[in-house]
Design a protein around this motif. Structure first.
Motif, PDB file in Angstrom:
ATOM      1  N   PRO A  89       0.811  -1.224   0.000  1.00  0.00           N
ATOM      2  CA  PRO A  89       0.000   0.000   0.000  1.00  0.00           C
ATOM      3  C   PRO A  89       0.843   1.273   0.000  1.00  0.00           C
ATOM      4  O   PRO A  89       1.884   1.341   0.643  1.00  0.00           O
ATOM      5  CB  PRO A  89      -0.799  -0.115   1.299  1.00  0.00           C
ATOM      6  CG  PRO A  89       0.050  -0.953   2.191  1.00  0.00           C
ATOM      7  CD  PRO A  89       0.757  -1.920   1.286  1.00  0.00           C
ATOM      8  N   ARG A  90       0.372   2.253  -0.736  1.00  0.00           N
ATOM      9  CA  ARG A  90       0.946   3.594  -0.740  1.00  0.00           C
ATOM     10  C   ARG A  90      -0.199   4.584  -0.789  1.00  0.00           C
ATOM     11  O   ARG A  90      -1.083   4.481  -1.652  1.00  0.00           O
ATOM     12  CB  ARG A  90       1.840   3.827  -1.962  1.00  0.00           C
ATOM     13  CG  ARG A  90       3.108   3.035  -1.973  1.00  0.00           C
ATOM     14  CD  ARG A  90       4.077   3.599  -0.967  1.00  0.00           C
ATOM     15  NE  ARG A  90       5.399   3.044  -1.227  1.00  0.00           N
ATOM     16  CZ  ARG A  90       6.299   2.865  -0.287  1.00  0.00           C
ATOM     17  NH1 ARG A  90       6.030   3.210   0.951  1.00  0.00           N
ATOM     18  NH2 ARG A  90       7.467   2.362  -0.582  1.00  0.00           N
ATOM     19  N   SER A  91      -0.186   5.544   0.101  1.00  0.00           N
ATOM     20  CA  SER A  91      -1.217   6.566   0.121  1.00  0.00           C
ATOM     21  C   SER A  91      -1.222   7.365  -1.176  1.00  0.00           C
ATOM     22  O   SER A  91      -2.280   7.667  -1.734  1.00  0.00           O
ATOM     23  CB  SER A  91      -1.005   7.499   1.311  1.00  0.00           C
ATOM     24  OG  SER A  91      -1.969   8.514   1.327  1.00  0.00           O
ATOM     25  N   LYS A  92      -0.034   7.660  -1.687  1.00  0.00           N
ATOM     26  CA  LYS A  92       0.074   8.481  -2.894  1.00  0.00           C
ATOM     27  C   LYS A  92      -0.336   7.724  -4.158  1.00  0.00           C
ATOM     28  O   LYS A  92      -0.732   8.330  -5.148  1.00  0.00           O
ATOM     29  CB  LYS A  92       1.503   9.005  -3.045  1.00  0.00           C
ATOM     30  CG  LYS A  92       1.649   9.999  -4.181  1.00  0.00           C
ATOM     31  CD  LYS A  92       3.027  10.631  -4.226  1.00  0.00           C
ATOM     32  CE  LYS A  92       3.110  11.600  -5.397  1.00  0.00           C
ATOM     33  NZ  LYS A  92       4.406  12.247  -5.477  1.00  0.00           N
ATOM     34  N   TYR A  93      -0.231   6.387  -4.128  1.00  0.00           N
ATOM     35  CA  TYR A  93      -0.500   5.577  -5.322  1.00  0.00           C
ATOM     36  C   TYR A  93      -1.543   4.498  -5.030  1.00  0.00           C
ATOM     37  O   TYR A  93      -1.232   3.308  -5.029  1.00  0.00           O
ATOM     38  CB  TYR A  93       0.791   4.922  -5.826  1.00  0.00           C
ATOM     39  CG  TYR A  93       1.876   5.918  -6.130  1.00  0.00           C
ATOM     40  CD1 TYR A  93       1.817   6.688  -7.286  1.00  0.00           C
ATOM     41  CD2 TYR A  93       2.939   6.105  -5.254  1.00  0.00           C
ATOM     42  CE1 TYR A  93       2.805   7.624  -7.568  1.00  0.00           C
ATOM     43  CE2 TYR A  93       3.927   7.038  -5.531  1.00  0.00           C
ATOM     44  CZ  TYR A  93       3.857   7.793  -6.686  1.00  0.00           C
ATOM     45  OH  TYR A  93       4.824   8.723  -6.954  1.00  0.00           O
ATOM     46  N   PRO A  94      -2.794   4.900  -4.795  1.00  0.00           N
ATOM     47  CA  PRO A  94      -3.821   3.891  -4.507  1.00  0.00           C
ATOM     48  C   PRO A  94      -4.074   2.998  -5.718  1.00  0.00           C
ATOM     49  O   PRO A  94      -3.998   3.448  -6.861  1.00  0.00           O
ATOM     50  CB  PRO A  94      -5.054   4.735  -4.168  1.00  0.00           C
ATOM     51  CG  PRO A  94      -4.825   6.047  -4.839  1.00  0.00           C
ATOM     52  CD  PRO A  94      -3.333   6.254  -4.857  1.00  0.00           C
ATOM     53  N   LYS A  95      -4.349   1.737  -5.459  1.00  0.00           N
ATOM     54  CA  LYS A  95      -4.549   0.757  -6.535  1.00  0.00           C
ATOM     55  C   LYS A  95      -5.994   0.636  -6.966  1.00  0.00           C
ATOM     56  O   LYS A  95      -6.281   0.237  -8.067  1.00  0.00           O
ATOM     57  CB  LYS A  95      -4.016  -0.598  -6.081  1.00  0.00           C
ATOM     58  CG  LYS A  95      -2.516  -0.594  -5.888  1.00  0.00           C
ATOM     59  CD  LYS A  95      -2.059  -1.946  -5.390  1.00  0.00           C
ATOM     60  CE  LYS A  95      -0.578  -1.962  -5.137  1.00  0.00           C
ATOM     61  NZ  LYS A  95      -0.167  -1.203  -3.961  1.00  0.00           N
ATOM     62  N   GLY A  96      -6.924   0.912  -6.077  1.00  0.00           N
ATOM     63  CA  GLY A  96      -8.331   0.707  -6.398  1.00  0.00           C
ATOM     64  C   GLY A  96      -8.687  -0.764  -6.361  1.00  0.00           C
ATOM     65  O   GLY A  96      -7.835  -1.634  -6.194  1.00  0.00           O
ATOM     66  N   SER A  97      -9.953  -1.053  -6.534  1.00  0.00           N
ATOM     67  CA  SER A  97     -10.441  -2.426  -6.357  1.00  0.00           C
ATOM     68  C   SER A  97      -9.798  -3.430  -7.307  1.00  0.00           C
ATOM     69  O   SER A  97      -9.677  -4.604  -6.974  1.00  0.00           O
ATOM     70  CB  SER A  97     -11.962  -2.467  -6.491  1.00  0.00           C
ATOM     71  OG  SER A  97     -12.362  -2.013  -7.762  1.00  0.00           O
ATOM     72  N   GLU A  98      -9.349  -2.994  -8.481  1.00  0.00           N
ATOM     73  CA  GLU A  98      -8.711  -3.935  -9.417  1.00  0.00           C
ATOM     74  C   GLU A  98      -7.370  -4.434  -8.889  1.00  0.00           C
ATOM     75  O   GLU A  98      -6.896  -5.492  -9.255  1.00  0.00           O
ATOM     76  CB  GLU A  98      -8.498  -3.290 -10.797  1.00  0.00           C
ATOM     77  CG  GLU A  98      -9.764  -2.876 -11.509  1.00  0.00           C
ATOM     78  CD  GLU A  98     -10.316  -1.543 -11.011  1.00  0.00           C
ATOM     79  OE1 GLU A  98      -9.537  -0.641 -10.644  1.00  0.00           O
ATOM     80  OE2 GLU A  98     -11.553  -1.420 -10.968  1.00  0.00           O
TER      81      GLU A  98
END
Length: 186
Positions: A89-98
Motif C-alpha cells: 500500500p501507498r497513500s500516494k498511489y492507490p490501486k483501487g479495487s482492481e
C-alpha cells in the motif's frame, strides 16, 4: 425488514442482507455488499464495497472486512482481527479495487481475536487461527495455526477441539485420518 440494524449503524444502497441477520452499534455496510442469513455483526464492524458474506457468519466487534475478502458460511471472526487487501500500500498511489488481492475464508473456519490475515491467501474449511496469529500463506482444511508468522501446530475437529494423535475427537467422537498431509473426515 426481516433482519435487524441498530439505529446507529449505516447501510448503503444496493446492499443485500439475509433474513435473521443482526447488525449492531456503529457498524457500516457499504454498497454492493451481500450478507447472508442469520449472521451477527458486532459493534463497530465495517463491511466494504462488494464483500460477500455467507450464512451463519459471526463477526465480532471492531472488524473491517475489506473489498476482496469473501467469507463462506459459518465463518467466525474474533474481536479486532484484521484482514488486509493490498500487499504494497501507498497513500500516494492507490490501486483501487482492481489491485486488491483476494482472500477466501472457507466454510466453518474460525479466526481468533487480534489475528491478522495477510491478503492473497485462502483459509481452509474448519481451520482454526489462534488469537494474535499472522497468516501469511494458505491454510489447509482443519489446520490449527498459531504464531507470527502462523505455523500449523496441529489439527482441529469441526466442533473446535484440537485433535490428538489418534485423530479422533475426545469431545464429539468424530474421526479423521491424514492422507498425503491432508486431514479427511471419516
Amino acid at each position: 425488514m426481516n433482519y435487524y440494524v441498530h439505529e446507529s449503524s449505516y447501510i448503503d444502497e444496493n446492499v443485500t442482507i439475509g433474513e435473521g441477520t443482526k447488525i449492531w452499534h456503529f457498524s457500516h455496510v457499504q454498497k454492493g455488499a451481500q450478507i447472508g442469513k442469520n449472521c451477527s455483526l458486532g459493534q463497530n464492524v465495517n463491511i466494504s464495497n462488494n464483500v460477500k458474506i455467507g450464512n451463519g457468519v459471526k463477526i465480532q466487534n471492531n472488524v473491517a472486512v475489506y473489498e476482496g475478502v469473501k467469507l463462506e458460511d459459518y465463518v467466525f471472526c474474533g474481536p479486532s482481527m484484521v484482514f488486509t487487501n493490498d500487499l504494497t500500500p501507498r497513500s500516494k498511489y492507490p490501486k483501487g479495487s482492481e489491485g486488491y488481492k483476494k482472500t477466501l475464508v472457507k466454510y466453518g473456519a474460525s479466526i481468533g481475536a487480534n489475528a491478522t490475515i495477510v491478503c492473497g491467501n485462502t483459509i481452509g474449511k474448519w481451520a482454526m487461527i489462534a488469537s494474535g496469529a499472522v497468516v501469511t500463506k494458505d491454510v489447509p482444511d482443519y489446520a490449527l495455526m498459531a504464531g507470527v508468522p502462523a505455523k500449523q501446530i496441529g489439527w482441529v475437529c469441526e466442533c473446535g477441539m484440537p485433535l490428538k494423535e489418534t485423530h479422533k475427537c475426545n469431545d464429539c467422537d468424530r474421526e479423521y485420518k491424514v492422507v498425503d498431509s491432508v486431514l479427511i473426515k471419516q
